[in-house]
Design an enzyme around this catalytic site. Sequence first.
Site, PDB file in Angstrom:
ATOM      1  N   LYS A 264       7.870  -0.543  14.251  1.00  0.00           N
ATOM      2  CA  LYS A 264       7.796  -1.624  15.243  1.00  0.00           C
ATOM      3  C   LYS A 264       8.984  -1.648  16.229  1.00  0.00           C
ATOM      4  O   LYS A 264       8.794  -1.940  17.398  1.00  0.00           O
ATOM      5  CB  LYS A 264       7.665  -2.975  14.542  1.00  0.00           C
ATOM      6  CG  LYS A 264       6.283  -3.163  13.901  1.00  0.00           C
ATOM      7  CD  LYS A 264       6.150  -4.549  13.318  1.00  0.00           C
ATOM      8  CE  LYS A 264       4.712  -4.820  12.897  1.00  0.00           C
ATOM      9  NZ  LYS A 264       4.507  -6.191  12.443  1.00  0.00           N
ATOM     10  N   ASP A 301       2.152 -10.798  16.681  1.00  0.00           N
ATOM     11  CA  ASP A 301       2.209 -11.421  15.346  1.00  0.00           C
ATOM     12  C   ASP A 301       2.369 -12.940  15.460  1.00  0.00           C
ATOM     13  O   ASP A 301       1.688 -13.704  14.774  1.00  0.00           O
ATOM     14  CB  ASP A 301       3.379 -10.848  14.530  1.00  0.00           C
ATOM     15  CG  ASP A 301       3.030  -9.499  13.908  1.00  0.00           C
ATOM     16  OD1 ASP A 301       1.823  -9.203  13.764  1.00  0.00           O
ATOM     17  OD2 ASP A 301       3.962  -8.741  13.579  1.00  0.00           O
TER      18      ASP A 301
END
Length: 471
Positions: A264, A301
């Site tokens: 990420k 997210d």
Amino acid sequence: MDLILASQSITRRRILDAARIDARFMSPKIDEENITKSLIADQALPRDIADTLAEHKALKISRKNLDSLVIGCDQILVFEGEIFGKPASPEALKDMLSRLSGQTHRLVTANVIYKDGKPMWRHVAICHMSMRTITSTEIDAYIDAHWPDVKHSAGGYHFERTPDLFSSVRGNWFDIMGLSIDPILRFLNQHQAGNPFQIPRLAAVLGHPIAQSKSPLMHGHWLKKNQISGDYIAIDIPPMRFNTTVRMLFDVGFSGFNVTIPHKEQALAFADDMTSRARRIGAANTLIKRDSGKISADNTDGYGFMTNLASQNSAWNPSAGPSLVLGAGGAARAILVALLEAGVPKIYLCNRTRARAEDLAADISDCIEVIDWEDKQGVLPDVFTVVNATSLGMIGKPPLEIDLTNLNPDALVTDLIYAPLETQLLKDARTRGCEVVSGIGMLLHQGVPGFEAWFGHRPAVDEELEALVLT
Ligand code: NAP
């Protein structure tokens, strides 16, 4: 239009499925080995060998299905003028990979379309595949891990499973996979009256490991349900190969990626630009190729988390009072940013490793107060939101030990974990009369912005999708 694919390849079937083409699949029996040998003896060019093999397959099926359009195809791997077939043994595979290592070979993909036993169309695509230098130890490890999968593949690799073996590629994903879908669709669109077929768009989830990811199931469901021409797969990329491999996958035609652990942060650094939420979180879970060719990074997210809360509990008011967040990993980082952006006035952050929580708080906001792991129960009377962003309570992990006796009865309690669907934390909070929200909705909602950007359609999060992902 009755269409037959004269091939037993699952990969080629998948490409036609991705293009939303109804086809029948048949396996022609031809003596490929002898045809190839005699063509080599006649000094035929590799493209003519692939084309002849594709023709033999299409003709065989076409003769018995005169009214149908029959697609025949073949792919050969050529290196230094030699055709590489399937490796006969692990030793032969080692020899092949040692020769291909650090070199460029060609994949020649021939496609023909027959009708009434006669050729109507043909196309040959050539891809230039540059394999990075692979050490002997790496080759041994690769053979140990992949031999049963690759023993039937020319050259002994599956590009879609281990693209990190390559340093660069000149070609198109579908040509590499063995079916040149773009020109095939152009041909079919000229010969059919209905809505034109669209070239499939491509996206994938990248991680290491990746087999556990639910994303292919989710995105595959949305593609099928909305009859969108496209495909979504999972690709395992080792961290050291992330940048080169992602660049290469964009070059061969991908529209974008979901990115998961451990990539990420690298994904954020890889992108040309980023959304403000991705910058604030310091990590990306979505990469999107824009029309300009630039790569944008996003982090959905927090969006998934907030949309899940809003959809499960419309009465939840973030500004009602402080929140408690347990955990200081990648997910907690996104949750902290999302809660603050939603108007939560103060957050107690509590993590087993206090230093990690302190680093996170210092990075994000001085509205975050770090408390000791042992003190988490002390703030429960004051908080209006409790979030478990640790892995505690997940199937196979230790339980989250927290006494909820003094929990504010107006608090909303949510867990990022969705296996089990209702964790012990949520069960205990429910018993105390609190509103609870499970983590499954976050997983489903976080996929929406990426899907919309890659495939041009905003998909629905519904019970059907939830049931599918939970099976
Ligand atoms: P991560 O970066 O590995 O962080 C793990 C967190 O759990 C850290 O805070 C870690 O504390 C804590 N932890 C692990 N073992 C512990 C133990 N024995 N005792 C106390 N704390 C412990 O993982 P992540 O990406 O943040 O994910 C965290 C959880 O959220 C996972 O369960 C993941 O599956 C879930 N998640 C769900 C979604 C969704 O869509 N629903 C999305 C992302 C993540 P230390 O810092 O002390 O190690």
